[in-house]
Design an enzyme around this catalytic site. Sequence first.
Site, PDB file in Angstrom:
ATOM      1  N   HIS A 186     -15.345  53.689 -33.901  1.00 20.76           N
ATOM      2  CA  HIS A 186     -14.566  54.928 -33.678  1.00 20.76           C
ATOM      3  C   HIS A 186     -15.458  56.020 -33.123  1.00 20.76           C
ATOM      4  O   HIS A 186     -15.063  56.792 -32.260  1.00 20.76           O
ATOM      5  CB  HIS A 186     -13.981  55.426 -34.999  1.00 20.76           C
ATOM      6  CG  HIS A 186     -12.751  54.710 -35.393  1.00 20.76           C
ATOM      7  ND1 HIS A 186     -11.571  54.888 -34.727  1.00 20.76           N
ATOM      8  CD2 HIS A 186     -12.517  53.811 -36.361  1.00 20.76           C
ATOM      9  CE1 HIS A 186     -10.654  54.121 -35.284  1.00 20.76           C
ATOM     10  NE2 HIS A 186     -11.202  53.457 -36.271  1.00 20.76           N
ATOM     11  N   ARG A 288      -2.430  49.899 -23.004  1.00 23.79           N
ATOM     12  CA  ARG A 288      -2.383  49.050 -24.204  1.00 23.79           C
ATOM     13  C   ARG A 288      -1.023  49.261 -24.867  1.00 23.79           C
ATOM     14  O   ARG A 288      -0.888  50.131 -25.734  1.00 23.79           O
ATOM     15  CB  ARG A 288      -3.495  49.451 -25.180  1.00 23.79           C
ATOM     16  CG  ARG A 288      -4.922  49.116 -24.732  1.00 23.79           C
ATOM     17  CD  ARG A 288      -5.923  49.629 -25.756  1.00 23.79           C
ATOM     18  NE  ARG A 288      -7.212  48.995 -25.677  1.00 23.79           N
ATOM     19  CZ  ARG A 288      -8.318  49.600 -25.193  1.00 23.79           C
ATOM     20  NH1 ARG A 288      -8.267  50.835 -24.752  1.00 23.79           N
ATOM     21  NH2 ARG A 288      -9.467  48.951 -25.179  1.00 23.79           N
ATOM     22  N   ARG A 324      -0.654  45.947 -20.009  1.00 22.52           N
ATOM     23  CA  ARG A 324      -0.981  44.733 -20.760  1.00 22.52           C
ATOM     24  C   ARG A 324       0.162  44.446 -21.728  1.00 22.52           C
ATOM     25  O   ARG A 324       0.612  45.341 -22.445  1.00 22.52           O
ATOM     26  CB  ARG A 324      -2.274  44.951 -21.541  1.00 22.52           C
ATOM     27  CG  ARG A 324      -2.578  43.809 -22.476  1.00 22.52           C
ATOM     28  CD  ARG A 324      -3.934  43.951 -23.068  1.00 22.52           C
ATOM     29  NE  ARG A 324      -3.944  44.873 -24.192  1.00 22.52           N
ATOM     30  CZ  ARG A 324      -5.055  45.211 -24.836  1.00 22.52           C
ATOM     31  NH1 ARG A 324      -6.221  44.751 -24.436  1.00 22.52           N
ATOM     32  NH2 ARG A 324      -5.005  46.023 -25.858  1.00 22.52           N
ATOM     33  N   GLU A 413     -11.158  37.676 -21.608  1.00 17.89           N
ATOM     34  CA  GLU A 413     -11.792  38.166 -22.844  1.00 17.89           C
ATOM     35  C   GLU A 413     -12.401  37.023 -23.633  1.00 17.89           C
ATOM     36  O   GLU A 413     -13.024  37.237 -24.672  1.00 17.89           O
ATOM     37  CB  GLU A 413     -10.750  38.840 -23.741  1.00 17.89           C
ATOM     38  CG  GLU A 413      -9.918  39.879 -23.033  1.00 17.89           C
ATOM     39  CD  GLU A 413      -8.940  40.556 -23.960  1.00 17.89           C
ATOM     40  OE1 GLU A 413      -9.311  41.577 -24.539  1.00 17.89           O
ATOM     41  OE2 GLU A 413      -7.802  40.066 -24.091  1.00 17.89           O
ATOM     42  N   ASN A 436     -14.913  44.201 -24.444  1.00 19.06           N
ATOM     43  CA  ASN A 436     -15.054  44.355 -25.902  1.00 19.06           C
ATOM     44  C   ASN A 436     -14.898  42.993 -26.574  1.00 19.06           C
ATOM     45  O   ASN A 436     -15.727  42.575 -27.375  1.00 19.06           O
ATOM     46  CB  ASN A 436     -13.991  45.312 -26.458  1.00 19.06           C
ATOM     47  CG  ASN A 436     -13.967  46.639 -25.740  1.00 19.06           C
ATOM     48  OD1 ASN A 436     -14.960  47.024 -25.143  1.00 19.06           O
ATOM     49  ND2 ASN A 436     -12.842  47.335 -25.778  1.00 19.06           N
ATOM     50  N   ASP A 437     -13.818  42.311 -26.238  1.00 15.56           N
ATOM     51  CA  ASP A 437     -13.605  40.993 -26.841  1.00 15.56           C
ATOM     52  C   ASP A 437     -14.519  39.947 -26.212  1.00 15.56           C
ATOM     53  O   ASP A 437     -14.980  39.034 -26.901  1.00 15.56           O
ATOM     54  CB  ASP A 437     -12.132  40.576 -26.718  1.00 15.56           C
ATOM     55  CG  ASP A 437     -11.302  41.177 -27.834  1.00 15.56           C
ATOM     56  OD1 ASP A 437     -11.728  41.075 -28.998  1.00 15.56           O
ATOM     57  OD2 ASP A 437     -10.254  41.770 -27.551  1.00 15.56           O
ATOM     58  N   ARG A 447     -16.445  42.426 -33.604  1.00 10.53           N
ATOM     59  CA  ARG A 447     -16.561  43.719 -32.913  1.00 10.53           C
ATOM     60  C   ARG A 447     -16.436  44.909 -33.863  1.00 10.53           C
ATOM     61  O   ARG A 447     -16.761  46.037 -33.498  1.00 10.53           O
ATOM     62  CB  ARG A 447     -15.548  43.824 -31.768  1.00 10.53           C
ATOM     63  CG  ARG A 447     -14.125  43.807 -32.201  1.00 10.53           C
ATOM     64  CD  ARG A 447     -13.178  43.707 -31.025  1.00 10.53           C
ATOM     65  NE  ARG A 447     -12.796  45.007 -30.506  1.00 10.53           N
ATOM     66  CZ  ARG A 447     -11.874  45.182 -29.558  1.00 10.53           C
ATOM     67  NH1 ARG A 447     -11.298  44.146 -28.997  1.00 10.53           N
ATOM     68  NH2 ARG A 447     -11.539  46.370 -29.145  1.00 10.53           N
ATOM     69  N   CYS A 484     -11.949  46.527 -17.896  1.00 13.11           N
ATOM     70  CA  CYS A 484     -11.218  47.584 -18.604  1.00 13.11           C
ATOM     71  C   CYS A 484     -11.699  47.755 -20.039  1.00 13.11           C
ATOM     72  O   CYS A 484     -11.110  48.508 -20.793  1.00 13.11           O
ATOM     73  CB  CYS A 484      -9.715  47.350 -18.547  1.00 13.11           C
ATOM     74  SG  CYS A 484      -9.219  45.803 -19.312  1.00 13.11           S
TER      75      CYS A 484
HETATM   76  C1  PEP Z   1     -11.290  44.447 -24.485  1.00 10.74           C
HETATM   77  O1  PEP Z   1     -11.256  43.543 -25.326  1.00 10.74           O
HETATM   78  O2  PEP Z   1     -12.309  44.751 -23.821  1.00 10.74           O
HETATM   79  C2  PEP Z   1     -10.082  45.236 -24.213  1.00 10.74           C
HETATM   80  C3  PEP Z   1     -10.028  46.087 -23.217  1.00 10.74           C
HETATM   81  O3  PEP Z   1      -9.044  45.075 -25.065  1.00 10.74           O
HETATM   82  P1  PEP Z   1      -8.982  45.737 -26.534  1.00 10.74           P
HETATM   83  O4  PEP Z   1     -10.194  46.606 -26.708  1.00 10.74           O
HETATM   84  O5  PEP Z   1      -7.707  46.494 -26.599  1.00 10.74           O
HETATM   85  O6  PEP Z   1      -8.993  44.511 -27.397  1.00 10.74           O
HETATM   86 MG    MG Z   2      -9.343  42.873 -26.085  1.00 13.30          MG
END
Ligand code: PEP
Ligand code: MG
Length: 554
Positions: A186, A288, A324, A413, A436-437, A447, A484
């Site tokens: 966060h 999202r 998405r 991802e 991120n994923d 994560r 993204c």
């Molecule tokens: C990601 O996983 O990078 C992504 C953009 O999706 P989220 O963070 O919503 O899982």
């Molecule tokens: Mg993701």
Amino acid sequence: MPEQVIRGLGVSPGVVCAPWLRFGSQLETSAQDPVGGPPDEELARVKAALAGVADEMAARASRVDGVAAEILSMSATMARDPGIVAAAEKELKAGMPTAHAVHLAFEGFCAKLEALGGYMAERATDLRDIGGRTIAVLLGEPMPGIPEPGFPFVLVARDLAPADTAMLGGSDVVGLLTSEGGPTSHTAILAKSLGLPAVVNCPQTDKLVDGAPVLLDGSTGEVVIDPSPERQQAAAEQAAADKARLAAASGPGRTADGTPVHLLVNIGTVDDAVKAAPVDSEGVGLFRTEFMYLGKASEPSLDEQTASYTAVLEQFAGRRVVVRTLDAGSDKPLPFLDLGTEENPALGVRGLRIGSVFPETLATQLTALARAGEATGADLWVMAPMVATADEAAGFAALARESGVRKVGAMIEIPAAALRAADLLAHLDFVSIGTNDLSQYTCAADRMAGSLAQLLDPWQPAVLDLIAMVGAAGTASGKSVGVCGEAASDPLLAPVLVGLGVTSLSMSVPALPAVRAALAGIDIQRCQEAADAACAARGPQTAREVVAAIVGRA
Ligand code: PEP
Ligand code: MG
């Protein structure tokens, strides 16, 4: 005392030099504290304290908006939970001192949340924060939280609870330094959305010197304790030059030689769309959709969804909007999609996989999106989250096209999808990399776990190799490859991503000018050189250093 350099992870760019102050710590309680009045009277005090905290959270929520408002409203709801009162009552009746009874009540709930792991475990931080505030009220002590000294300062903390990060906006905080937390915490996300330089996961914050300023660089993660006057001067000059450089670049993203790189923004609600629409961007690179429905008990109807998506898309008439489909499950559970209990939700039914359990939900969403696309002048692109195989991509593409969606894509991802990106792209119009994923699954590191931040770093060479494979597949097929995830907002990484074949970057609104300016200052050849050097590096830190040298070369 000579200056000293310590390091963390730079998660929100910018250089700042200022005095530092520690976050107000939680008050300690103990079973040995003096017991107050009779349990009934003390319970009334507890109820009043909880109500006060809930009201304060709700009032704060009404003063901010977007993610901050959502977080604070959720905290207010938690403070009103009758379960907490019941647990505190039990402890009071067992003879516990009042503040300690409240502490035990909150800790009981926190332990349960932590045992659930993932998203639920992260809520324990919010709950503990409310407990701390309630205890401060009961003891008549100042609130734990962000100091208000009346001058600009760097806030130093272990990690920040969402309720506190949410209040950073109107505070005197000009930079953030935490000893824990990761690139997707966060703290990192909100710092970036506020444009505050931030360094997280810097374990040596205990070396900070009382009364001496601290200089932090939110790009490199470098933190200088008690910097020399020369260094302070150089930092001030760099900050002024950065500001001027950012102000000078505008319009569509492109490298110095004119190679286009579409610069887009990430949104999650109609409100975000309204705020992002006037921003100098080429549209939305990640909407999202699950963010609109996180608290909803029942599934939104076709008409309701059509209306919401129309409200978003009409803000971007003439521009691209990449939507998405619902990415529920794991860290983002949706109450109306009951997936039962899973041993390992991050590896369970989430993202596109939900479509096989709730096919009607996916079909309804695609229809609503196609209708909203028709009703507005936006250039609608729709992608599925968490796609693993080419067959899944083909299935999704067929369904989306049948529903009337013209541009269909998938998020990359999962390493499997990156490795076979060419096969996926054979069925799709575009892909967008969710770093991120992708980082989480490449290095098998949760994560949400701040302690694993180094493994979640998108500069990890293995992650860059996977991005390179996707970029190559995009170049070979002539199809668009976006990024993204949070990695897209790192101005030092942007040239690397472009050099790897990425054609669009989508990020939070405040991150955009720095990324635009970074790309404007470098040609495609040097982006490719930076990409090669980053992939050849043995680790994230070396990769950053070699890329900084290439980018900074005259
Ligand atoms: C990601 O996983 O990078 C992504 C953009 O999706 P989220 O963070 O919503 O899982
Ligand atoms: Mg993701």
